[in-house]
Design a protein around this motif. Structure first.
Motif, PDB file in Angstrom:
ATOM      1  N   VAL A  92      39.767 -18.318 115.717  1.00 30.81           N
ATOM      2  CA  VAL A  92      39.818 -17.002 115.824  1.00 30.81           C
ATOM      3  C   VAL A  92      40.722 -16.817 117.068  1.00 30.81           C
ATOM      4  CG1 VAL A  92      38.904 -14.744 115.932  1.00 30.81           C
ATOM      5  CG2 VAL A  92      37.547 -16.592 114.844  1.00 30.81           C
ATOM      6  N   GLU A  93      41.847 -16.091 116.958  1.00 28.26           N
ATOM      7  CA  GLU A  93      42.908 -15.579 117.783  1.00 28.26           C
ATOM      8  C   GLU A  93      42.510 -14.278 118.175  1.00 28.26           C
ATOM      9  OE1 GLU A  93      47.361 -14.822 118.230  1.00 28.26           O
ATOM     10  OE2 GLU A  93      46.985 -17.179 117.897  1.00 28.26           O
ATOM     11  N   VAL A  94      42.235 -13.882 119.475  1.00 25.48           N
ATOM     12  CA  VAL A  94      41.892 -12.568 120.080  1.00 25.48           C
ATOM     13  C   VAL A  94      42.878 -12.192 121.057  1.00 25.48           C
ATOM     14  CG1 VAL A  94      40.257 -10.994 121.044  1.00 25.48           C
ATOM     15  CG2 VAL A  94      39.634 -12.668 119.268  1.00 25.48           C
ATOM     16  N   ASP A  95      43.880 -11.277 120.639  1.00 28.04           N
ATOM     17  CA  ASP A  95      44.820 -10.952 121.690  1.00 28.04           C
ATOM     18  C   ASP A  95      45.464 -12.165 122.344  1.00 28.04           C
ATOM     19  OD1 ASP A  95      43.975  -8.252 121.079  1.00 28.04           O
ATOM     20  OD2 ASP A  95      42.502  -8.587 122.554  1.00 28.04           O
ATOM     21  N   GLY A  96      45.741 -13.105 121.489  1.00 30.31           N
ATOM     22  CA  GLY A  96      46.544 -14.101 121.857  1.00 30.31           C
ATOM     23  C   GLY A  96      45.809 -15.426 122.533  1.00 30.31           C
ATOM     24  N   ARG A  97      44.548 -15.220 122.603  1.00 30.22           N
ATOM     25  CA  ARG A  97      43.752 -16.383 123.208  1.00 30.22           C
ATOM     26  C   ARG A  97      42.859 -16.757 121.873  1.00 30.22           C
ATOM     27  NH1 ARG A  97      38.971 -15.469 127.564  1.00 30.22           N
ATOM     28  NH2 ARG A  97      38.304 -17.769 127.784  1.00 30.22           N
ATOM     29  N   TYR A 142      44.115 -14.804 108.334  1.00 38.86           N
ATOM     30  CA  TYR A 142      43.924 -13.272 107.950  1.00 38.86           C
ATOM     31  C   TYR A 142      44.276 -12.549 109.376  1.00 38.86           C
ATOM     32  CZ  TYR A 142      41.677 -14.830 103.725  1.00 38.86           C
ATOM     33  OH  TYR A 142      41.203 -15.308 102.350  1.00 38.86           O
ATOM     34  N   ARG A 143      44.764 -11.370 109.326  1.00 42.02           N
ATOM     35  CA  ARG A 143      45.186 -10.609 110.382  1.00 42.02           C
ATOM     36  C   ARG A 143      44.615  -9.048 110.224  1.00 42.02           C
ATOM     37  NH1 ARG A 143      48.572 -13.687 113.798  1.00 42.02           N
ATOM     38  NH2 ARG A 143      49.450 -15.321 112.746  1.00 42.02           N
ATOM     39  N   ARG A 144      44.046  -8.586 111.463  1.00 45.60           N
ATOM     40  CA  ARG A 144      44.261  -7.181 111.309  1.00 45.60           C
ATOM     41  C   ARG A 144      43.687  -6.850 112.659  1.00 45.60           C
ATOM     42  NH1 ARG A 144      39.104  -3.793 108.940  1.00 45.60           N
ATOM     43  NH2 ARG A 144      39.868  -2.470 110.648  1.00 45.60           N
ATOM     44  N   ARG A 145      43.652  -5.304 112.911  1.00 47.90           N
ATOM     45  CA  ARG A 145      43.559  -4.507 114.127  1.00 47.90           C
ATOM     46  C   ARG A 145      41.922  -4.095 114.058  1.00 47.90           C
ATOM     47  NH1 ARG A 145      47.239  -3.423 117.788  1.00 47.90           N
ATOM     48  NH2 ARG A 145      46.204  -1.536 118.474  1.00 47.90           N
ATOM     49  N   LEU A 146      41.297  -4.211 115.407  1.00 48.88           N
ATOM     50  CA  LEU A 146      39.825  -3.576 114.938  1.00 48.88           C
ATOM     51  C   LEU A 146      39.930  -2.445 115.983  1.00 48.88           C
ATOM     52  CD1 LEU A 146      37.917  -7.105 115.653  1.00 48.88           C
ATOM     53  CD2 LEU A 146      38.444  -5.875 113.597  1.00 48.88           C
ATOM     54  N   GLY A 183      40.050  -7.510 121.564  1.00 50.28           N
ATOM     55  CA  GLY A 183      39.944  -7.296 119.878  1.00 50.28           C
ATOM     56  C   GLY A 183      40.857  -6.461 119.226  1.00 50.28           C
ATOM     57  N   HIS A 184      41.855  -5.931 119.833  1.00 51.02           N
ATOM     58  CA  HIS A 184      42.730  -4.852 119.226  1.00 51.02           C
ATOM     59  C   HIS A 184      43.412  -5.621 117.899  1.00 51.02           C
ATOM     60  CE1 HIS A 184      42.041  -1.457 121.761  1.00 51.02           C
ATOM     61  NE2 HIS A 184      42.104  -2.237 122.870  1.00 51.02           N
ATOM     62  N   ASP A 185      43.822  -6.853 118.372  1.00 57.54           N
ATOM     63  CA  ASP A 185      44.266  -7.777 117.606  1.00 57.54           C
ATOM     64  C   ASP A 185      43.700  -8.971 117.172  1.00 57.54           C
ATOM     65  OD1 ASP A 185      46.985  -6.142 116.865  1.00 57.54           O
ATOM     66  OD2 ASP A 185      47.314  -6.129 118.923  1.00 57.54           O
ATOM     67  N   ILE A 186      43.428  -9.266 116.002  1.00 54.55           N
ATOM     68  CA  ILE A 186      42.535 -10.434 115.767  1.00 54.55           C
ATOM     69  C   ILE A 186      43.123 -11.308 114.512  1.00 54.55           C
ATOM     70  CG2 ILE A 186      40.959  -9.327 114.205  1.00 54.55           C
ATOM     71  CD1 ILE A 186      38.789 -10.989 115.377  1.00 54.55           C
ATOM     72  N   ALA A 187      43.320 -12.539 114.599  1.00 55.05           N
ATOM     73  CA  ALA A 187      43.770 -13.443 113.573  1.00 55.05           C
ATOM     74  C   ALA A 187      42.704 -14.594 113.151  1.00 55.05           C
ATOM     75  CB  ALA A 187      45.093 -14.152 113.965  1.00 55.05           C
ATOM     76  N   VAL A 188      42.180 -14.759 112.203  1.00 51.69           N
ATOM     77  CA  VAL A 188      41.314 -15.838 111.644  1.00 51.69           C
ATOM     78  C   VAL A 188      42.012 -16.790 111.025  1.00 51.69           C
ATOM     79  CG1 VAL A 188      39.140 -16.150 110.435  1.00 51.69           C
ATOM     80  CG2 VAL A 188      39.539 -13.888 111.732  1.00 51.69           C
TER      81      VAL A 188
END
Length: 891
Positions: free
Chosen positions: A721-726, A696-700, A744-749
């Motif tokens: 949880v990938e936060v800005d590539g980390r 799942y992906r979105r911007r915060l 946290g601008h870009d997050i993927a779970v």
């Protein structure tokens, strides 16, 4: 780090020691024997009891003890070293030598042992960038200081200079830890050991079978293995043989430096090729002071008890248990078979026996170096069973009675010449515990079978065995005599003589409870006592404060360790009127909070993030006690990470919160049909592809200025949880993720698809609370209060307290060694005597965490420390019944 030690690299093979590593094991001065080793730790036993405890191990027949040296027990504060009194490990090693015991010394630097921080000093990770248990110059500089003090004590007591130490273990179960540079780290430890004068073999143990993970593949460091199987595991033998065979290809023995305590399992290890067998923990002990760890053994998490006991053959106060008898029998078998056992080869024995009992999937048999075999027959069931030994060597099929939960050792075809006896011991299903020119000595609890033959000697007509003494089984052929022996009764050994023509063999069968030790002594295992404990209800409530109230001001809440509280507790206070909700991260271990004096239920969740409404309160007070530092490395909770710090953690006020459950895109193999990507709620996608990876992906809406925290509704085990590539890992037991400013601008779970697994998420904008009044209270301050003179008022129990209230009591106790237990609810009790914290118990509280190890309700008062009273600090807890201490039980 002083890198002059590098000059000794690669010198290991040139060292001449009286101890050598050979296929026969650890051979000392040319003597090959299987070594039985009991863990015995001086730091868990009063100094006055060192000698009797060592004597008890020697009397068990075990030849060796392993001895940890905990770094943080000797470096009690940065640069402050103590090797005196209870910490005088040199004297302990000398006493071990005087007792006739060899020693495997284990100075770490990390030891595990369910000890505070695995013995790594709590202040190490205060240094920015320091990486523990790795080839990190900052860490190794500290290790060098520790080794410079500990290793000379060991070196001066090596077997090479007439002392007890026959091997030195570097590190401990490193294969459990994510060390970046294993070869570099183990090389540095090896070189430090060599530079300190260690000449006996260096070893490193694998905790989960990863030999290279434990040793780094470093030359001069011998791998050993720690096996902890289920005692009823049927695949134990083939697993152990696999390791024995793998090591044999390298000319190395199988050295098992930790394993279970039950001798039925130890027998299975013996016949599967182990040359050192070191059950952990045969000699139990006690974690005095603020020394237990947290962590280990899953759930996750647990508080290690002060009572350090895994049902070994000696209790924490030194009393022998039933397994002690089994130790003496197994030790006698090892002693009798001697070098031939150590030099034996191991093989699978698919034809060894037939049985309907639950048993090994692949039994093991040793082919003894001097001729003969030793076969293990496990009965893993709860009832008696029979096994049939197939006809062999002129003997018919022989039926063996197997006791439940046992491993019968069957000796066959062993020449008796080396004992000064004629012929061959063709068969015994009893334990062979002795033999000399006067006859053969066996041990058994039930009936057994014995047979002798003359081998290639002229056949003679076998003589009948007197039916009045034992039953007989007709021999299958001439030249062999076979007899069934009655079960010996305690105190009455079975004695008989078996003859073939002019040749006679005297046989004695002892009940295991009566078996004499190698020096002829007999130690009786005491029977359980049903004596009722004394109920203590009288004491003196002291006019003694439990803290000074002297505080210093800090901008943000400091960790305990940064205040010099490596063990003990810290008191915190701050204003909270500017926020309606608190987010507290990484508070541990025992966290007592009060809002405007209203005491909240205790928090003991290993640093998991807490969300706490202030309900309009203006002031937060907190007392945070360190139970112990993590001894393992568990990423699921902050306080379970090895090297994690203690205290209130980071405390934030919530400035804003936002439901971010919606507007997530989804991707994953075949999860959706095509563009445009669907926008389900987080975790809400429905698919039959359960278990398939999905993201799942979105911007915060983070602002780049504030800290934020993201809380997931639920977590299915762990998620990535990938936060800005980390990438971060979030677990079910702590479903929070902290986002630093700008993150946290870009997050993927990502996780294996489970419909409705995450139940949404909430984003909190945070503001760290400023302005803290802090009072550190290290263990030394608490011990000073525990020995301070103070007036008091006679009082009786029950003692009722308010939540958060503390009281000091002096309680008279009976003389001698005691176990104290406490009755009550919603109180925590710390017990002091002889200038030591004896232990802590926590009574009837839903907030209490899981305890692991020994008896969580017992406090041990050693006889040598009993002055006729104990001092008790009682603290009331909120969240249930009114806090009360009803009684103290002493027995």
């Amino acid at each position: 780090m002083n890198m002059t030690v590098a000059s000794v690299s690669g010198m290991r093979t040139g060292i001449d020691s009286v101890v050598r590593v050979s296929p026969a094991g650890l051979s000392v001065r040319g003597r090959d024997e299987v070594l039985l080793c009991a863990s015995l730790f001086p730091f868990r036993i009063p100094r006055e009891e060192w000698k009797p405890r060592l004597d008890a191990v020697r009397e068990s027949g075990y030849q060796v003890i392993d001895v940890y040296l905990p770094w943080n027990f000797h470096e009690v504060a940065p640069g402050e070293w103590d090797f005196t009194g209870r910490r005088d490990v040199g004297t302990f090693l000398d006493l071990a030598h005087d007792a006739g015991l060899a020693v495997i010394a284990r100075p770490g630097p990390y030891i595990c042992s369910e000890w505070d921080g695995g013995a790594l000093p709590a202040w190490l990770t205060l240094e920015n960038g320091l990486r523990i248990r790795d080839a990190d110059p900052q860490f190794l500089a500290h290790v060098e200081q520790w080794f410079a003090r500990a290793l000379p004590i060991i070196a001066d007591r090596q077997a090479d200079v007439g002392g007890a130490v026959i091997a030195v273990q570097l590190e401990n179960e490193l294969d459990f830890f994510d060390t970046a540079d294993r070869p570099g780290y183990l090389t540095a430890l090896r070189d430090l050991a060599l530079a300190s004068g260690i000449t006996v073999p260096l070893i490193a143990c694998a905790g989960q079978g990863d030999m290279s993970g434990a040793t780094g593949g470093v030359d001069g460091v011998t791998p050993t293995f720690n096996f902890y199987p289920d005692d009823d595991w049927s695949d134990l033998e083939p697993l152990v043989r696999r390791y024995a065979d793998m090591l044999a290809e390298q000319g190395l023995p199988l050295l098992i430096t930790e394993t279970n305590r039950a001798h039925r399992t130890l027998r299975r290890l013996l016949v599967s090729g182990a040359r050192v067998i070191a059950p952990y923990l045969q000699a139990s002990g006690y974690n005095f002071g603020y020394t237990p760890s947290v962590g280990n053994w899953g759930d996750p998490g647990g508080f290690m008890t002060h009572d350090y006991d895994f049902d070994g053959y000696l209790s924490p106060d030194g009393e022998p248990r039933a397994e002690y008898t089994e130790a003496r029998v197994m030790a006698a078998v090892v002693r009798t078979l001697g070098a031939e056992l150590a030099r034996a080869t191991v093989e699978a024995a698919p034809d060894g026996y037939r049985t309907e009992a639950p048993t090994s999937t692949s039994p093991s048999r040793l082919v003894l170096a001097g001729g003969g075999t030793l076969l293990g027959i496990p009965n893993l069931g709860d009832g008696d069973a029979d096994a049939v030994l197939p006809a062999h060597g002129g003997l018919p099929d022989v039926t063996v009675r197997l006791l439940p939960k046992s491993c019968t050792l069957v000796t066959r075809d062993m020449p008796l010449e080396r004992f000064g006896l004629p012929g061959i011991l063709a068969l015994t299903t009893a334990d062979l515990v002795g033999a000399d020119g006067t006859g053969v000595v066996l041990s058994a609890r039930g009936t057994s079978v014995v047979a002798f033959s003359l081998g290639s000697a002229a056949a003679e007509t076998p003589a009948a065995v007197p039916a009045a003494s034992i039953g007989t089984v007709p021999p299958a052929a001439t030249g062999v005599v076979l007899a069934e022996l009655a079960a010996p009764e305690p105190g009455t050994p079975v004695r008989t003589v078996l003859t073939l023509g002019r040749t006679a063999w005297r046989v004695t069968v002892w009940h295991p409870d009566d078996l004499p030790a190698s020096d002829g002594s007999v130690r009786t295992v005491p029977t359980a006592q049903d004596a009722q404990p004394a109920v203590l209800t009288e004491g003196t409530r002291l006019d003694l404060a439990s803290r000074t109230g002297h505080t210093t001001r800090h901008d943000v809440a400091p960790t305990s360790e940064s205040l010099g509280v490596h063990r003990g507790r810290v008191h915190y206070a701050t204003e909270v009127s500017s926020t309606e909700t608190l987010v507290i991260e990484e508070a541990c271990d025992i966290v007592d909070l009060a809002l405007d004096g209203r005491v909240l239920p205790t928090i003991a969740r290993f640093g998991a993030t807490e969300l706490i409404p202030t309900n309009g309160a203006a002031r937060l007070d907190a007392t945070v006690e360190t139970w112990g530092h993590a001894n393992f490395d568990d990423a699921r909770l902050p306080a379970l990470r090895l090297g994690s710090l203690r205290g209130i953690g980071r405390v934030w006020g919530v400035a804003a919160e936002e439901d971010v459950s919606g507007m997530w895109t989804i991707d994953g193999p075949g999860q959706w049909a095509g563009d445009p990507a669907p926008l389900p709620v987080l975790g809400g996608w429905s698919s039959t592809r359960v278990g398939v990876p999905v993201t799942y992906r979105r911007r915060l809406a983070v602002d780049g200025i504030h800290h934020h925290a993201l809380r997931f509704g639920t977590v299915p085990g762990t998620i990535s949880v990938e936060v800005d590539g980390r990438t971060h890992v979030v677990s079910a037991v702590d479903p929070w993720l902290h986002l630093a400013p700008g993150e946290g601008h870009d997050i993927a779970v990502s996780f294996a698809h489970q419909p409705s697994a995450l139940a949404g998420a909430t984003l909190f904008r945070l503001r760290e609370l400023q302005g803290w009044d802090v009072e550190p209270q290290p263990d030394s301050a608490l011990l000073a209060l525990a020995t301070a003179d103070a007036p008091g008022t006679e009082t009786g129990l029950p003692l009722e307290l308010q939540p958060g209230e503390e009281a000091w009591l002096d309680i008279p106790v009976p003389e001698g060694g005691l176990s104290l237990r406490f009755e009550g609810s919603h109180v925590r009790v710390s017990v002091f005597a002889a200038g030591e914290l004896l232990g802590r118990v926590w009574l009837e509280d839903a907030a209490r965490p899981r305890f692991t190890g020994g008896d969580a309700g017992r406090v041990l008062v050693p006889a040598s420390w009993n002055t006729g009273r104990v001092r008790v600090l009682v603290r009331g807890a909120a969240g249930g019944d009114a806090p009360v201490l009803n009684a103290v039980l002493a027995g």
